[in-house]
Design a protein around this motif. Structure first.
Motif, PDB file in Angstrom:
ATOM      1  N   PRO A  53       1.065  -1.424  -0.267  1.00  0.00           N
ATOM      2  CA  PRO A  53      -0.224   0.422  -0.004  1.00  0.00           C
ATOM      3  C   PRO A  53       0.968   0.992  -0.163  1.00  0.00           C
ATOM      4  CG  PRO A  53      -0.704  -1.608   1.096  1.00  0.00           C
ATOM      5  CD  PRO A  53       0.337  -2.220   1.387  1.00  0.00           C
ATOM      6  N   VAL A  54       0.380   1.672  -0.618  1.00  0.00           N
ATOM      7  CA  VAL A  54       0.962   3.827  -1.192  1.00  0.00           C
ATOM      8  C   VAL A  54       0.182   4.681  -0.385  1.00  0.00           C
ATOM      9  CG1 VAL A  54       2.379   5.238  -2.417  1.00  0.00           C
ATOM     10  CG2 VAL A  54       2.767   2.773  -2.717  1.00  0.00           C
ATOM     11  N   ALA A  55       0.295   5.807   0.398  1.00  0.00           N
ATOM     12  CA  ALA A  55      -0.540   6.775   0.993  1.00  0.00           C
ATOM     13  C   ALA A  55      -0.089   7.533   0.416  1.00  0.00           C
ATOM     14  CB  ALA A  55       0.009   7.116   2.215  1.00  0.00           C
ATOM     15  N   ARG A  56      -0.724   8.674  -0.488  1.00  0.00           N
ATOM     16  CA  ARG A  56      -0.998   9.672  -1.076  1.00  0.00           C
ATOM     17  C   ARG A  56      -1.583  10.292  -1.175  1.00  0.00           C
ATOM     18  NH1 ARG A  56       2.252   7.576  -6.472  1.00  0.00           N
ATOM     19  NH2 ARG A  56       4.484   8.158  -5.711  1.00  0.00           N
ATOM     20  N   THR A  57      -1.499  12.207  -1.339  1.00  0.00           N
ATOM     21  CA  THR A  57      -2.563  13.125  -0.762  1.00  0.00           C
ATOM     22  C   THR A  57      -2.579  13.816  -2.483  1.00  0.00           C
ATOM     23  OG1 THR A  57      -2.250  13.230   1.154  1.00  0.00           O
ATOM     24  CG2 THR A  57      -3.473  15.459   0.145  1.00  0.00           C
ATOM     25  N   PHE A  58      -4.031  13.684  -3.062  1.00  0.00           N
ATOM     26  CA  PHE A  58      -4.647  13.962  -4.213  1.00  0.00           C
ATOM     27  C   PHE A  58      -5.483  14.937  -4.291  1.00  0.00           C
ATOM     28  CE2 PHE A  58      -3.600   9.569  -5.155  1.00  0.00           C
ATOM     29  CZ  PHE A  58      -1.724   9.779  -6.016  1.00  0.00           C
ATOM     30  N   LEU A  59      -5.265  16.515  -4.286  1.00  0.00           N
ATOM     31  CA  LEU A  59      -6.621  17.501  -4.493  1.00  0.00           C
ATOM     32  C   LEU A  59      -7.030  17.598  -3.090  1.00  0.00           C
ATOM     33  CD1 LEU A  59      -5.990  16.999  -7.249  1.00  0.00           C
ATOM     34  CD2 LEU A  59      -8.851  17.207  -7.467  1.00  0.00           C
ATOM     35  N   GLY A  60      -5.905  17.166  -1.400  1.00  0.00           N
ATOM     36  CA  GLY A  60      -5.949  17.488  -0.686  1.00  0.00           C
ATOM     37  C   GLY A  60      -6.950  16.460   0.622  1.00  0.00           C
ATOM     38  N   GLU A  61      -7.322  15.013   0.067  1.00  0.00           N
ATOM     39  CA  GLU A  61      -7.827  14.068   0.326  1.00  0.00           C
ATOM     40  C   GLU A  61      -6.524  13.172   0.065  1.00  0.00           C
ATOM     41  OE1 GLU A  61     -10.990  13.234  -2.080  1.00  0.00           O
ATOM     42  OE2 GLU A  61     -11.856  14.719  -2.154  1.00  0.00           O
ATOM     43  N   GLU A  62      -7.016  12.796   0.750  1.00  0.00           N
ATOM     44  CA  GLU A  62      -5.608  11.078   1.430  1.00  0.00           C
ATOM     45  C   GLU A  62      -6.054   9.422   0.936  1.00  0.00           C
ATOM     46  OE1 GLU A  62      -4.180  10.422   5.445  1.00  0.00           O
ATOM     47  OE2 GLU A  62      -4.972  12.172   5.963  1.00  0.00           O
ATOM     48  N   VAL A  63      -5.378   9.203   0.264  1.00  0.00           N
ATOM     49  CA  VAL A  63      -5.709   7.981  -0.730  1.00  0.00           C
ATOM     50  C   VAL A  63      -4.731   7.195  -0.344  1.00  0.00           C
ATOM     51  CG1 VAL A  63      -6.009   7.156  -3.160  1.00  0.00           C
ATOM     52  CG2 VAL A  63      -6.856   9.325  -2.586  1.00  0.00           C
ATOM     53  N   VAL A  64      -5.477   5.534  -0.979  1.00  0.00           N
ATOM     54  CA  VAL A  64      -4.650   4.685  -0.486  1.00  0.00           C
ATOM     55  C   VAL A  64      -4.596   4.311  -1.762  1.00  0.00           C
ATOM     56  CG1 VAL A  64      -6.449   3.591   0.836  1.00  0.00           C
ATOM     57  CG2 VAL A  64      -3.532   2.168   0.834  1.00  0.00           C
ATOM     58  N   LEU A  65      -3.374   3.399  -2.551  1.00  0.00           N
ATOM     59  CA  LEU A  65      -2.941   2.839  -3.732  1.00  0.00           C
ATOM     60  C   LEU A  65      -2.528   1.984  -4.098  1.00  0.00           C
ATOM     61  CD1 LEU A  65      -1.322   6.115  -5.551  1.00  0.00           C
ATOM     62  CD2 LEU A  65      -3.501   5.163  -6.220  1.00  0.00           C
ATOM     63  N   TYR A  66      -3.140   0.530  -3.762  1.00  0.00           N
ATOM     64  CA  TYR A  66      -2.741  -1.293  -3.956  1.00  0.00           C
ATOM     65  C   TYR A  66      -2.882  -2.118  -5.375  1.00  0.00           C
ATOM     66  CZ  TYR A  66      -6.613  -2.757  -1.837  1.00  0.00           C
ATOM     67  OH  TYR A  66      -8.083  -2.872  -1.794  1.00  0.00           O
ATOM     68  N   ARG A  67      -1.770  -2.661  -5.515  1.00  0.00           N
ATOM     69  CA  ARG A  67      -2.372  -3.596  -7.124  1.00  0.00           C
ATOM     70  C   ARG A  67      -2.720  -5.283  -5.811  1.00  0.00           C
ATOM     71  NH1 ARG A  67      -1.233  -2.384 -12.327  1.00  0.00           N
ATOM     72  NH2 ARG A  67       0.067  -0.750 -12.336  1.00  0.00           N
ATOM     73  N   ASP A  68      -4.776  -5.061  -6.710  1.00  0.00           N
ATOM     74  CA  ASP A  68      -4.878  -6.576  -5.497  1.00  0.00           C
ATOM     75  C   ASP A  68      -4.458  -7.590  -6.420  1.00  0.00           C
ATOM     76  OD1 ASP A  68      -5.896  -6.946  -8.440  1.00  0.00           O
ATOM     77  OD2 ASP A  68      -8.062  -6.702  -7.657  1.00  0.00           O
ATOM     78  N   SER A  69      -4.664  -9.064  -6.296  1.00  0.00           N
ATOM     79  CA  SER A  69      -4.372  -9.817  -6.658  1.00  0.00           C
ATOM     80  C   SER A  69      -4.665 -10.185  -8.265  1.00  0.00           C
ATOM     81  CB  SER A  69      -4.885 -11.901  -5.884  1.00  0.00           C
ATOM     82  OG  SER A  69      -6.136 -11.404  -6.150  1.00  0.00           O
ATOM     83  N   GLN A  70      -4.766 -10.033  -8.690  1.00  0.00           N
ATOM     84  CA  GLN A  70      -5.235  -9.845  -9.944  1.00  0.00           C
ATOM     85  C   GLN A  70      -3.823  -8.469 -10.957  1.00  0.00           C
ATOM     86  OE1 GLN A  70      -7.131 -12.582 -11.468  1.00  0.00           O
ATOM     87  NE2 GLN A  70      -6.931 -13.027  -8.819  1.00  0.00           N
ATOM     88  N   GLY A  71      -2.857  -8.223  -9.883  1.00  0.00           N
ATOM     89  CA  GLY A  71      -2.142  -7.190 -10.483  1.00  0.00           C
ATOM     90  C   GLY A  71      -3.298  -5.198 -11.071  1.00  0.00           C
ATOM     91  N   THR A  72      -4.913  -6.109 -10.935  1.00  0.00           N
ATOM     92  CA  THR A  72      -5.529  -4.822 -10.987  1.00  0.00           C
ATOM     93  C   THR A  72      -5.506  -3.096  -9.606  1.00  0.00           C
ATOM     94  OG1 THR A  72      -6.904  -5.678 -11.689  1.00  0.00           O
ATOM     95  CG2 THR A  72      -7.836  -2.927 -11.297  1.00  0.00           C
ATOM     96  N   ALA A  73      -5.650  -2.147 -10.469  1.00  0.00           N
ATOM     97  CA  ALA A  73      -4.830  -0.820  -9.603  1.00  0.00           C
ATOM     98  C   ALA A  73      -6.188  -0.786  -8.668  1.00  0.00           C
ATOM     99  CB  ALA A  73      -4.169   0.302 -10.278  1.00  0.00           C
ATOM    100  N   VAL A  74      -6.099   0.132  -7.809  1.00  0.00           N
ATOM    101  CA  VAL A  74      -7.015   0.222  -6.656  1.00  0.00           C
ATOM    102  C   VAL A  74      -6.290   1.115  -5.832  1.00  0.00           C
ATOM    103  CG1 VAL A  74      -8.578  -0.479  -4.911  1.00  0.00           C
ATOM    104  CG2 VAL A  74      -7.576  -2.365  -6.254  1.00  0.00           C
ATOM    105  N   LEU A  94      -8.321   3.568  -2.903  1.00  0.00           N
ATOM    106  CA  LEU A  94      -9.781   3.673  -1.418  1.00  0.00           C
ATOM    107  C   LEU A  94      -9.091   5.188  -1.011  1.00  0.00           C
ATOM    108  CD1 LEU A  94      -9.815   0.093  -0.145  1.00  0.00           C
ATOM    109  CD2 LEU A  94     -10.523   1.256  -2.311  1.00  0.00           C
ATOM    110  N   SER A  95     -10.088   5.789  -0.587  1.00  0.00           N
ATOM    111  CA  SER A  95      -9.678   6.689   0.939  1.00  0.00           C
ATOM    112  C   SER A  95      -9.184   6.327   1.616  1.00  0.00           C
ATOM    113  CB  SER A  95     -11.200   7.141   1.535  1.00  0.00           C
ATOM    114  OG  SER A  95     -10.724   7.915   2.473  1.00  0.00           O
ATOM    115  N   ASN A  96      -8.216   7.315   2.548  1.00  0.00           N
ATOM    116  CA  ASN A  96      -6.605   6.371   3.115  1.00  0.00           C
ATOM    117  C   ASN A  96      -7.133   6.068   4.838  1.00  0.00           C
ATOM    118  OD1 ASN A  96      -4.749   5.050   4.046  1.00  0.00           O
ATOM    119  ND2 ASN A  96      -3.015   6.712   4.332  1.00  0.00           N
ATOM    120  N   ILE A  97      -8.636   7.022   5.036  1.00  0.00           N
ATOM    121  CA  ILE A  97      -9.198   7.385   6.598  1.00  0.00           C
ATOM    122  C   ILE A  97     -10.114   6.375   6.706  1.00  0.00           C
ATOM    123  CG2 ILE A  97     -10.216   8.703   8.092  1.00  0.00           C
ATOM    124  CD1 ILE A  97      -9.306  11.117   5.890  1.00  0.00           C
ATOM    125  N   CYS A  98      -9.852   6.124   7.595  1.00  0.00           N
ATOM    126  CA  CYS A  98     -10.779   4.138   8.394  1.00  0.00           C
ATOM    127  C   CYS A  98     -11.950   5.149   8.439  1.00  0.00           C
ATOM    128  CB  CYS A  98     -10.270   3.662   9.288  1.00  0.00           C
ATOM    129  SG  CYS A  98     -11.200   2.702  10.332  1.00  0.00           S
TER     130      CYS A  98
END
Length: 339
Positions: free
Chosen positions: A21-42, A44-48
């Protein structure tokens, strides 16, 4: 300061994103990026939604990411798929962002999901051209994204700030023009005669001491720039078919009002397939961005002290026309989007 949200923004080079998982902020919004088991990029909001812990600090369980605080797991669509403390109801979810991979880039849509049309992704045709070998990079800029656009559209600063890209002792005249073409702003920097530079010498064996340079920068809102650099013998008449072609992609995403994600890629049509040349090219370009452009932009951002550029009544020179046109277009788009 508002941002244009109904647009595709670069989120990560495809080659840089994996299962971690990679944490990045875009346009002031916290986002988490990762690839799932099929290699597809995902994305999500990074805030539980429970206690607001960062999901990027959690681990993947299959295709879902687990909150590191209380173990709730969220699938690629943002829905809770596991709740250790009760049922995983549909009411427990985080925002899922639309992603598309194209041109070696993972693009994210920060606006309304129903408006995320892949046809609106910028066309980077040079990235698909087999004649070019490419290197890629990323830089975190301590400056507003429009300051980075100003810098890239103003090619006249190169001879003063970048000795790898231009010879500061060069006295040959420069022709600078700017125009609008549809929704694009185009800045052109033409030098029928100029001194050979380290960049050219590294890509062109036996390059003459005096060469010809044409650089064309195309900006498309909100923050994507495509550059075509052409080098040949002095006063070469057909620069569209110049001996040395060096295209660039400058892809920007605002992080906050005063910071920017800067993804860049540089190609070359000479000495392809030579790793040492690729590494020298990458280090030279990265050094110019990281050690010269970024410190200058960060210094300017600090001196602005939170003020808007035009509120400071800057002295505007003819070389600033392209940057002003781009800023006006951004302002108009923002007004339309916020209406």
């Amino acid at each position: 300061m508002p941002f244009i949200r109904e647009s595709w923004y670069p989120a990560s080079w495809s080659s840089s994103l994996g299962a971690e998982p990679v944490a990045r902020t875009f346009l002031g919004e916290e986002v988490v990026l990762y690839r799932d088991s099929q290699g597809t990029a995902v994305a999500l909001s990074n805030i539980c939604p429970h206690r607001f812990a960062a999901l990027a600090k959690g681990k993947l369980h299959g295709d879902a990411i687990a909150c590191p605080y209380h173990g709730l797991r969220f699938g690629p669509d943002g829905r809770c798929v596991h709740n250790p403390h009760g049922p995983a109801t549909g009411a427990i979810r985080v925002r899922s962002y639309s992603l598309v991979e194209r041109h070696g880039m993972v693009w994210i849509w920060m606006g309304q999901a129903e408006n995320a049309d892949p046809a609106k992704i910028p066309v980077l045709s040079a990235r698909e051209d087999a004649q070019f070998d490419w290197v890629e990079g990323y830089l975190h800029v301590e400056g507003n994204y429009q300051l980075v656009i100003d810098n890239l559209l103003d090619l006249t600063h190169v001879e003063f700030l970048h000795p790898f890209l231009a010879d500061p002792s060069d006295t040959f005249p420069t022709e600078v023009t700017c125009h609008e073409e549809g929704e694009q702003v185009i800045s052109q920097y033409n030098r029928p005669q100029c001194k050979r530079t380290p960049l050219v010498a590294g890509l062109w064996n036996d390059a003459p001491e005096v060469i010809s340079l044409l650089s064309v920068m195309r900006w498309q809102a909100p923050a994507n720039l495509v550059q075509r650099n052409c080098f040949d013998v002095a006063r070469h008449a057909d620069m569209a078919n110049a001996h040395v072609q060096v295209p660039f992609c400058h892809l920007l995403t605002p992080e906050t009002e005063t910071t920017t994600h800067y993804f860049w890629a540089g190609g070359r049509n000479q000495l392809q397939g030579v790793p040492a040349v690729s590494e020298g090219f990458r280090l030279g370009v990265e050094g110019a961005f990281k050690n010269e452009d970024e410190p200058m932009i960060a210094d300017i951002q600090g001196r602005m002290k939170g003020r808007e550029l035009f509120d400071m009544k800057p002295l505007l020179l003819p070389i600033d026309k392209s940057a002003v046109l781009a800023r006006r277009r951004v302002s108009a788009l923002l007004k339309t989007e916020l209406a």
